[in-house]
Design an enzyme around this catalytic site. Structure first.
Site, PDB file in Angstrom:
ATOM      1  N   ASP A 291     -34.660  59.672  51.144  1.00 41.17           N
ATOM      2  CA  ASP A 291     -35.610  59.980  52.202  1.00 41.17           C
ATOM      3  C   ASP A 291     -34.859  59.850  53.541  1.00 41.17           C
ATOM      4  O   ASP A 291     -33.676  59.492  53.585  1.00 41.17           O
ATOM      5  CB  ASP A 291     -36.818  59.031  52.126  1.00 41.17           C
ATOM      6  CG  ASP A 291     -38.040  59.612  52.815  1.00 41.17           C
ATOM      7  OD1 ASP A 291     -39.167  59.279  52.431  1.00 41.17           O
ATOM      8  OD2 ASP A 291     -37.853  60.416  53.753  1.00 41.17           O
ATOM      9  N   GLU A 497     -47.759  58.986  57.990  1.00 43.91           N
ATOM     10  CA  GLU A 497     -46.974  57.817  57.570  1.00 43.91           C
ATOM     11  C   GLU A 497     -47.576  56.521  58.115  1.00 43.91           C
ATOM     12  O   GLU A 497     -48.792  56.350  58.152  1.00 43.91           O
ATOM     13  CB  GLU A 497     -45.521  58.027  57.983  1.00 43.91           C
ATOM     14  CG  GLU A 497     -44.929  59.229  57.277  1.00 43.91           C
ATOM     15  CD  GLU A 497     -43.417  59.325  57.437  1.00 43.91           C
ATOM     16  OE1 GLU A 497     -42.885  60.373  57.100  1.00 43.91           O
ATOM     17  OE2 GLU A 497     -42.769  58.372  57.876  1.00 43.91           O
TER      18      GLU A 497
HETATM   19  C1  GLC Z   1     -40.208  61.347  55.981  1.00 51.70           C
HETATM   20  C2  GLC Z   1     -41.055  61.263  54.730  1.00 51.70           C
HETATM   21  C3  GLC Z   1     -40.744  62.320  53.713  1.00 51.70           C
HETATM   22  C4  GLC Z   1     -40.236  63.561  54.400  1.00 51.70           C
HETATM   23  C5  GLC Z   1     -38.922  63.217  55.069  1.00 51.70           C
HETATM   24  C6  GLC Z   1     -38.333  64.403  55.828  1.00 51.70           C
HETATM   25  O1  GLC Z   1     -39.928  60.083  56.485  1.00 51.70           O
HETATM   26  O2  GLC Z   1     -41.097  60.013  54.064  1.00 51.70           O
HETATM   27  O3  GLC Z   1     -41.945  62.569  52.975  1.00 51.70           O
HETATM   28  O4  GLC Z   1     -40.046  64.604  53.456  1.00 51.70           O
HETATM   29  O5  GLC Z   1     -39.043  62.117  55.961  1.00 51.70           O
HETATM   30  O6  GLC Z   1     -39.114  64.710  56.938  1.00 51.70           O
END
Ligand code: GLC
Length: 609
Positions: A291, A497
């Site tokens: 991530d 988030e």
């Molecule tokens: C974020 C998320 C993830 C996303 C990634 C790229 O923090 O946790 O779901 O795909 O970063 O944006």
């Protein structure tokens, strides 16, 4: 090198078997080229020099990182093709794979069709519809030149206090498994003979998918984002691993590791789950991406020893690192770690093989640039109709009249005078929720679409007077007897988030009071826009005539007027238990103490149509 000799290289031969192309290309790569393939950078730090000279394997757009404000699909395609040409200019000409969070349509792009968020799709219980949404979304993504979407999120929701509740299809693993059919829409459906666990992409109208976040992201204590999921392996496997079986069976090409922990072990460095379970036991043969800056979650305090994070994460099974900015440090640390033997070359080769496999399967070597013929699909009528159908089927009718004999809905579209109030009545951004235009979403007319108010005005008779007030005024309420009925549209503003982590779950902006103030005076339908169940005061339930959960429906507001005025029936079923009080959380349908306001699966149906 003679031209003819190069063209004879197996990896350049589109008719050669994928594994032969992978093997041949890997054998020609230097360590810097291999490490480059494992490196994903954000578009804002991507330049032709960086991509070419560091052999970058992937570029991505963080949510809200567009080429320009209100960039159209063609602007995106121009940008990405520019990056791609830089990659093709590198020694071996390995194309980049460009990824973005297109999680409910190609939601970063102005004018794209924005579908209901996953929790609303879970309420439809219609896997075929979700697959059609995937196919439509794939076209709009590829029209913008993007090859890869970081979707679907197959989190099994444990607690609605989680800020990412709306990204989950349901609290029931079975529903999440069924809705993962989005992957077959996004990537296309693999043929019977497709080898199990192998990545798949049907063609240029399809997009590489990413099942996320492996594993247990939705099960953290108190729903804390990036928190700790405390459970036995048996329950982790039964609840949170289960959807990945469906994803891998569909040939999902990539998986993203979770920020969260399992029994205190950070997922990004958990060899047992990332390698022994995902790759060995489940047989996943695509690639595993971290991530966003996920390696930093490995060591506390964050970043205290990035080199150690890199070692632990890569050795645990991460194949590609979403760095996304400090790529020089990542590349330097990786180089040191491989040269010192702390990261075995076999691990690097395994990671690069997986990445190359997906790129060959995706046809990127043959078709590295955007297919501009797809631009006409962006926000097209057909896609908006699919989204409108999804909105209709996602609405959950929680109350309809004082009793079954006196239903309040459908509303009279030829009523003399109606009142529409609330901050969600005429706000496209609030209707779409987070992950739209920017990560946290944005209120206002942020893209092309139809608000609830737009759709009400279009649906009612031309003699019906529609009065709209974002906040009902005292004067209006004082003259309430002039209204046939009221529609109150309230709920949560956009969020994403951990900004959405919430332990109170009361309807923001005085929502409960607005509902009560109006419902005391005028027969009222409440439409609640939210990413999850919210506290409903007893007065709200007593005083309102009807109550609909709309979740975050996206750009096609007509789907709501289609149902409230009776052209279509209500079919939605709760994908999540609706609590009475937050102190009941987490609510578990299997627990003896299960005492919800509305149980999982609840939803009044109607026979209007
Ligand atoms: C974020 C998320 C993830 C996303 C990634 C790229 O923090 O946790 O779901 O795909 O970063 O944006």
């Amino acid at each position: 090198m003679a031209e003819t000799e190069e063209s004879s290289w197996v990896y350049k031969n589109r008719d050669a078997p994928v594994e032969a192309r992978v093997k041949d290309l890997l054998s020609r790569m230097t360590l810097p080229e291999k490490i480059g393939q494992m490196t994903q950078i954000e578009r804002s730090v991507a330049s032709p020099q960086v991509i070419t000279n560091s052999f970058i394997g992937s570029v991505q757009s963080g949510a809200g990182s567009w080429p320009l404000e209100d960039a159209k699909s063609s602007d995106w395609a121009d940008m990405i093709d520019g990056f791609q040409r830089s990659a093709l200019a590198s020694r071996l000409g390995i194309p980049i794979i460009y990824g973005t969070d297109a999680v409910h349509g190609n939601n970063n792009v102005y004018g794209a069709t924005v579908f209901p968020h996953n929790i609303g799709l879970g309420a439809t219980r219609d896997a075929d519809l979700v697959k059609r949404i995937g196919a439509a979304t794939a076209l709009e993504i590829r029209a913008s030149g993007v090859h890869w979407t970081f979707a679907p999120c197959v989190a099994v929701l444990g607690d609605p206090r989680w800020g990412r509740c709306y990204e989950s299809y349901s609290e029931a693993a079975k529903i999440v498994c069924e809705m993962s059919l989005l992957i077959s829409g996004l990537q296309g459906e693999p043929p019977e003979e497709h080898p199990y666990g192998y990545p798949f992409l049907a063609g240029r109208n399809n997009v590489i998918a990413c099942a996320k976040h492996f594993v247990g992201d939705g099960g953290t204590e108190k729903g804390l984002s990036e928190g700790n999921t405390i459970t036995s392996y048996e329950d982790l496997e039964k609840i949170h691993v289960a959807p990945y079986l469906n994803c891998i069976a569909q040939g999902v090409s990539t998986v993203m590791a979770s920020f969260s922990s399992w029994n205190g072990s950070r997922l990004h460095s958990d060899y047992f789950l990332l390698t022994e379970v995902l790759k060995q036991k489940l047989g996943f043969k695509g690639f595993l991406v971290s991530d966003w800056d996920g390696l930093e979650t490995i060591s506390e305090p964050e970043g205290s020893n990035y080199r150690n994070c890199v070692k632990l994460g890569i050795n645990a099974g991460i194949d590609m690192v979403m760095v996304p900015f400090k790529y020089e440090q990542f590349i330097q640390d990786m180089t040191d770690l491989v040269e010192s033997g702390e990261i075995p070359m076999a691990r690097v080769n395994d990671a690069v093989e997986r990445i190359l496999r997906v790129k060959f399967v995706a046809g990127l070597f043959e078709h590295p640039l955007a297919d501009r013929s797809l631009l006409g699909t962006v926000g097209c009528k057909e896609h908006r109709e699919v989204a409108r159908e999804a909105v209709r089927k996602s609405l959950v009718l929680l109350k309809n009249g004082k009793n079954a004999d006196t239903p309040f809905l459908p509303l009279d579209r030829n009523a003399k005078r109606i009142l529409v109030v609330g901050m969600h009545a005429n706000d496209l951004g609030n209707q779409c929720g987070g992950w739209t235009k920017i990560k946290s979403g944005q209120s206002g007319r942020i893209t092309i679409g139809t608000t609830l108010l737009d759709s009400i005005k279009a649906a009612v008779g031309d003699k019906t007077e529609v009065i709209f007030e974002k906040t009902p005024t005292k004067e209006t309420l004082a003259s309430s007897d002039g209204f046939s009925y009221a529609i109150v549209a309230v709920g949560e503003p956009p969020y994403a988030e951990m900004k959405g982590d919430n332990s109170e779950l009361t309807i923001p902006f005085n929502g409960n009071n607005i509902i009560t103030a109006v419902a005391e005076k005028i027969p009222t339908l409440v439409i609640l826009f939210s990413g999850r169940p919210m506290v409903l005061e007893p007065t709200v339930l007593e005083k309102t005539e009807a109550l609909v959960a709309a979740w975050f429906p996206g750009t096609e507001g007509q789907g709501m007027s289609d149902v409230i005025f009776g052209d279509y029936d209500f079919k939605g079923k709760l994908p999540v238990s609706w609590f009475k009080r937050v102190d009941q959380l987490p609510l578990n349908a299997e627990a003896n103490s299960y005492d919800p306001l509305f149980p999982l699966g609840f939803g009044l149906t109607s026979n209007f149509g």
